[in-house]
Design a protein around this motif. Structure first.
Motif, PDB file in Angstrom:
ATOM      1  N   GLY A   1       0.934  -1.373   0.074  1.00 15.13           N
ATOM      2  CA  GLY A   1      -0.039  -0.026   0.026  1.00 15.13           C
ATOM      3  C   GLY A   1       0.895   1.111   0.044  1.00 15.13           C
ATOM      4  O   GLY A   1       0.417   2.247  -0.571  1.00 15.13           O
ATOM      5  N   ARG A   2       2.038   1.247   0.693  1.00 10.72           N
ATOM      6  CA  ARG A   2       2.904   2.447   0.945  1.00 10.72           C
ATOM      7  C   ARG A   2       3.608   2.487  -0.458  1.00 10.72           C
ATOM      8  O   ARG A   2       3.989   3.929  -1.008  1.00 10.72           O
ATOM      9  CB  ARG A   2       3.924   2.225   2.067  1.00 10.72           C
ATOM     10  CG  ARG A   2       4.406   3.528   2.251  1.00 10.72           C
ATOM     11  CD  ARG A   2       5.555   3.159   3.145  1.00 10.72           C
ATOM     12  NE  ARG A   2       4.893   2.543   4.798  1.00 10.72           N
ATOM     13  CZ  ARG A   2       5.224   1.713   5.286  1.00 10.72           C
ATOM     14  NH1 ARG A   2       6.179   0.903   4.942  1.00 10.72           N
ATOM     15  NH2 ARG A   2       4.389   1.318   6.334  1.00 10.72           N
ATOM     16  N   ARG A   3       3.925   1.372  -1.316  1.00 11.82           N
ATOM     17  CA  ARG A   3       4.824   1.630  -2.615  1.00 11.82           C
ATOM     18  C   ARG A   3       3.933   1.932  -3.611  1.00 11.82           C
ATOM     19  O   ARG A   3       4.448   2.716  -4.441  1.00 11.82           O
ATOM     20  CB  ARG A   3       5.567   0.166  -2.631  1.00 11.82           C
ATOM     21  CG  ARG A   3       6.302   0.066  -3.935  1.00 11.82           C
ATOM     22  CD  ARG A   3       7.347   1.147  -3.953  1.00 11.82           C
ATOM     23  NE  ARG A   3       7.923   1.012  -5.332  1.00 11.82           N
ATOM     24  CZ  ARG A   3       7.924   1.716  -6.391  1.00 11.82           C
ATOM     25  NH1 ARG A   3       6.746   2.251  -6.411  1.00 11.82           N
ATOM     26  NH2 ARG A   3       8.523   1.124  -7.717  1.00 11.82           N
ATOM     27  N   PHE A   4       2.693   1.257  -3.754  1.00  8.65           N
ATOM     28  CA  PHE A   4       1.796   1.199  -4.875  1.00  8.65           C
ATOM     29  C   PHE A   4       0.654   2.327  -4.736  1.00  8.65           C
ATOM     30  O   PHE A   4      -0.007   2.785  -5.972  1.00  8.65           O
ATOM     31  CB  PHE A   4       1.606   0.049  -5.505  1.00  8.65           C
ATOM     32  CG  PHE A   4       2.692  -0.800  -5.899  1.00  8.65           C
ATOM     33  CD1 PHE A   4       3.226  -0.607  -7.065  1.00  8.65           C
ATOM     34  CD2 PHE A   4       3.278  -2.034  -5.134  1.00  8.65           C
ATOM     35  CE1 PHE A   4       4.557  -1.382  -7.583  1.00  8.65           C
ATOM     36  CE2 PHE A   4       4.117  -2.757  -5.607  1.00  8.65           C
ATOM     37  CZ  PHE A   4       5.057  -2.464  -6.857  1.00  8.65           C
ATOM     38  N   GLY A   5       0.285   2.422  -3.395  1.00  7.14           N
ATOM     39  CA  GLY A   5      -0.775   2.971  -3.198  1.00  7.14           C
ATOM     40  C   GLY A   5      -1.832   2.144  -2.701  1.00  7.14           C
ATOM     41  O   GLY A   5      -1.863   0.962  -3.255  1.00  7.14           O
ATOM     42  N   THR A   6      -2.831   2.630  -1.832  1.00  3.94           N
ATOM     43  CA  THR A   6      -3.700   1.834  -1.210  1.00  3.94           C
ATOM     44  C   THR A   6      -4.882   0.870  -2.352  1.00  3.94           C
ATOM     45  O   THR A   6      -5.217  -0.004  -1.997  1.00  3.94           O
ATOM     46  CB  THR A   6      -4.406   2.351  -0.177  1.00  3.94           C
ATOM     47  OG1 THR A   6      -5.096   3.602  -0.430  1.00  3.94           O
ATOM     48  CG2 THR A   6      -3.559   2.400   0.967  1.00  3.94           C
ATOM     49  N   ALA A   7      -5.099   2.113  -3.048  1.00  4.52           N
ATOM     50  CA  ALA A   7      -6.305   1.598  -4.067  1.00  4.52           C
ATOM     51  C   ALA A   7      -5.592   0.583  -5.273  1.00  4.52           C
ATOM     52  O   ALA A   7      -6.031  -0.361  -5.584  1.00  4.52           O
ATOM     53  CB  ALA A   7      -6.790   2.758  -4.948  1.00  4.52           C
ATOM     54  N   ARG A   8      -4.312   1.062  -5.670  1.00  2.99           N
ATOM     55  CA  ARG A   8      -3.782   0.068  -6.470  1.00  2.99           C
ATOM     56  C   ARG A   8      -3.267  -1.087  -5.962  1.00  2.99           C
ATOM     57  O   ARG A   8      -3.117  -2.090  -6.617  1.00  2.99           O
ATOM     58  CB  ARG A   8      -2.367   0.986  -7.116  1.00  2.99           C
ATOM     59  CG  ARG A   8      -3.050   2.147  -8.107  1.00  2.99           C
ATOM     60  CD  ARG A   8      -1.657   2.929  -8.499  1.00  2.99           C
ATOM     61  NE  ARG A   8      -2.271   4.050  -9.497  1.00  2.99           N
ATOM     62  CZ  ARG A   8      -1.056   4.920  -9.916  1.00  2.99           C
ATOM     63  NH1 ARG A   8       0.195   4.610  -9.595  1.00  2.99           N
ATOM     64  NH2 ARG A   8      -1.692   5.908 -10.418  1.00  2.99           N
ATOM     65  N   GLY A   9      -2.886  -0.787  -4.671  1.00  2.00           N
ATOM     66  CA  GLY A   9      -2.343  -2.070  -4.259  1.00  2.00           C
ATOM     67  C   GLY A   9      -3.342  -3.152  -3.844  1.00  2.00           C
ATOM     68  O   GLY A   9      -3.111  -4.312  -3.754  1.00  2.00           O
ATOM     69  N   MET A  10      -4.607  -2.628  -3.310  1.00  2.00           N
ATOM     70  CA  MET A  10      -5.604  -3.587  -3.175  1.00  2.00           C
ATOM     71  C   MET A  10      -5.990  -4.453  -4.319  1.00  2.00           C
ATOM     72  O   MET A  10      -6.224  -5.643  -4.584  1.00  2.00           O
ATOM     73  CB  MET A  10      -6.840  -2.800  -2.743  1.00  2.00           C
ATOM     74  CG  MET A  10      -7.986  -3.509  -2.429  1.00  2.00           C
ATOM     75  SD  MET A  10      -9.484  -2.582  -1.844  1.00  2.00           S
ATOM     76  CE  MET A  10      -9.636  -1.559  -3.228  1.00  2.00           C
ATOM     77  N   ILE A  11      -5.941  -3.701  -5.399  1.00  2.00           N
ATOM     78  CA  ILE A  11      -6.370  -4.256  -6.962  1.00  2.00           C
ATOM     79  C   ILE A  11      -5.453  -5.341  -7.305  1.00  2.00           C
ATOM     80  O   ILE A  11      -5.767  -6.336  -7.760  1.00  2.00           O
ATOM     81  CB  ILE A  11      -6.668  -3.168  -7.949  1.00  2.00           C
ATOM     82  CG1 ILE A  11      -7.707  -2.374  -7.844  1.00  2.00           C
ATOM     83  CG2 ILE A  11      -6.665  -3.738  -9.242  1.00  2.00           C
ATOM     84  CD1 ILE A  11      -7.815  -1.227  -8.693  1.00  2.00           C
ATOM     85  N   MET A  12      -3.940  -4.976  -7.042  1.00  2.00           N
ATOM     86  CA  MET A  12      -3.017  -5.737  -7.548  1.00  2.00           C
ATOM     87  C   MET A  12      -3.126  -7.186  -6.743  1.00  2.00           C
ATOM     88  O   MET A  12      -2.957  -7.946  -7.123  1.00  2.00           O
ATOM     89  CB  MET A  12      -1.672  -5.150  -7.289  1.00  2.00           C
ATOM     90  CG  MET A  12      -1.107  -4.158  -8.183  1.00  2.00           C
ATOM     91  SD  MET A  12       0.387  -3.192  -7.492  1.00  2.00           S
ATOM     92  CE  MET A  12       1.375  -4.788  -7.316  1.00  2.00           C
ATOM     93  N   CYS A  13      -3.371  -7.060  -5.428  1.00  2.00           N
ATOM     94  CA  CYS A  13      -3.342  -8.142  -4.570  1.00  2.00           C
ATOM     95  C   CYS A  13      -4.627  -9.013  -4.811  1.00  2.00           C
ATOM     96  O   CYS A  13      -4.455 -10.478  -5.067  1.00  2.00           O
ATOM     97  CB  CYS A  13      -3.567  -7.864  -3.055  1.00  2.00           C
ATOM     98  SG  CYS A  13      -2.059  -7.012  -2.474  1.00  2.00           S
ATOM     99  N   GLU A  14      -5.870  -8.425  -4.942  1.00  2.00           N
ATOM    100  CA  GLU A  14      -6.929  -9.327  -5.125  1.00  2.00           C
ATOM    101  C   GLU A  14      -6.893  -9.702  -6.264  1.00  2.00           C
ATOM    102  O   GLU A  14      -7.191 -11.035  -6.665  1.00  2.00           O
ATOM    103  CB  GLU A  14      -8.290  -8.442  -4.717  1.00  2.00           C
ATOM    104  CG  GLU A  14      -8.428  -7.813  -3.316  1.00  2.00           C
ATOM    105  CD  GLU A  14      -8.967  -8.820  -2.356  1.00  2.00           C
ATOM    106  OE1 GLU A  14      -9.233  -9.911  -2.902  1.00  2.00           O
ATOM    107  OE2 GLU A  14      -9.205  -8.368  -1.187  1.00  2.00           O
TER     108      GLU A  14
END
Length: 415
Positions: A284-297
């Motif tokens: 979340g810190r590196r990519f952003g919380t919105a983008r990081g959530m999409i990446m993970c899910e």
């Protein structure tokens, strides 16, 4: 380059959070033991069908459809700590009744379903209060790290618990494993009783329960972020709970592994949750919380399809790898969403907003379990696994909707 923010937290707040953390970790450990032990009791002791086994998680989550919205109103009116303690003690008594009935020779599948239903009802109140309680103990900036710890220990419990449940079932019988869950509720209640922080309960001028329920629902469905996340959670849970509802049946009757091996396999899959919780905050810190959530899910969901390829011998590796990556993505996404959900709504609406969102998210869980049970009885268990895991993949596409897709970070408060 982003750097971590160190948030000063008082010693009293740290102590109280540790107590919450220990109590909840204990409770989750007991619940994960039961997640293996209860269906094993149904399969090995009562010789239940795949449909009846799938009815157990359905009964556990059904109370969200009935009690979810009123629970949000009551949690906003009452001290959250008190609500959690009462829920723990009720769950303790209910879970303890199952081994007692077994020892007396009067255990029936109806008793298991009733126990699942009552512990589910207690969980509605506990989870609604628990998910809104960390902001009482900690400042907003400390919530991401706190949620990562809570999710990490929950994932660790999901690694250890199934292994313990399978081993105990192998050595002493599945019913004995339920004693661990009963003990965990007692430990959780004791830890909550020792918390010293006293929250301020904001009394709303509104006393009409239906009107207060409507206020929470309107907020969730009128907000574009909460609307997308709620739709995603509802669709995703159909597939996630669907495959989990028949996983024990799949592993024991299709793949052909022993109860002890079932616990070990589920524990290996659960290790992904530990990895996901550890990686969520850095992602979340590196990519952003919105983008990081999409990446993970979205990135992890297709790996879940490997589980349906599982079979004897080397093919068990498909189950472990697929489950590990899928669980890692789900947990990492949950850490990010939890911090957003706790800081975004107005504080006086937090309980109702949480309950409204969970009503839709958790309300589809009985549907997923019953659907999986019905399909397993008609088209087969392995085919059902394929369909449920495909649903998880399709649900992840919902996160590509606006406004989440167009942002780097999720907002921290309502504009």
């Amino acid at each position: 380059m982003s750097t971590a923010v160190v948030v000063p937290v008082g010693e009293g707040a740290r102590r109280d959070f540790r107590l919450l953390w220990i109590g909840q970790t204990s409770s989750k450990l007991g619940s994960t033991i039961t997640s293996v032990a209860l269906p094993l009791v149904a399969v090995s002791t009562l010789d239940a069908s795949a449909f009846l086994v799938a009815m157990l998680p359905a009964a556990t989550w059904l109370p969200w459809l009935i009690l979810g919205l009123p629970a949000g109103v009551w949690v906003d009116r009452l001290p959250r700590r008190t609500v959690m303690i009462v829920a723990d003690l009720i769950a303790l008594a209910v879970v303890l009744s199952v081994p007692i009935a077994a020892w007396l020779g009067v255990l029936h599948i109806g008793h298991l379903l009733a126990a699942a239903l009552l512990t589910g009802a207690a969980s509605v109140f506990f989870q609604t209060a628990y998910q809104t309680y960390p902001p009482v103990l900690l400042p907003t900036a400390a919530l991401p790290a706190a949620n990562a710890k809570l999710q990490g220990s929950e994932s660790a419990a999901q690694v250890v618990g199934p292994g313990i449940g399978g081993l105990v079932a192998q050595l002493f019988g599945a019913v004995t494993g339920l004693l661990g869950d009963a003990l965990s509720f007692l430990i959780s209640a004791i830890c909550l009783l020792r918390i010293e922080t006293r929250e301020k309960v904001t009394r709303s001028a509104e006393t009409n329960t239906l009107r207060e329920v409507g206020e929470g629902l309107r907020f969730v469905f009128s907000d574009p972020y909460l609307r997308v996340l709620t739709a995603f959670g509802a669709a995703s849970n159909i597939g996630l709970i669907g495959y989990q509802a028949v996983l024990v049946v799949f592993l024991t009757r299709v793949v052909g592994v022993s109860p002890g091996a079932v616990g070990g396999l589920i524990a290996a899959m659960g290790l992904g949750g530990v990895a996901g919780a550890a990686l969520a905050t850095p992602i979340g810190r590196r990519f952003g919380t919105a983008r990081g959530m999409i990446m993970c899910e979205l990135g992890a969901a297709p790996f879940g399809l490997l589980i349906a390829l599982g079979g004897p011998g080397p093919r068990l590796g498909f189950v472990v790898v697929g489950g590990f990556v899928l669980v890692a993505g789900v947990v990492a996404g949950n850490v990010i969403k939890a911090s957003f959900r706790q800081s975004y709504p107005p504080p006086h609406l937090l309980g109702r907003v949480t309950a409204s969102k969970q009503l839709v998210n958790f309300g589809t869980i009985p549907l997923g379990a019953l659907l999986a049970g019905g399909l397993a009885s008609t088209i087969g268990v392995r085919q059902t696994m394929w369909l449920m895991l495909a649903c998880v993949v399709l649900a992840a596409l919902i996160l590509l909707a606006e406004p989440i897709r167009g942002r780097r970070d999720l907002p921290t408060s309502v504009a």
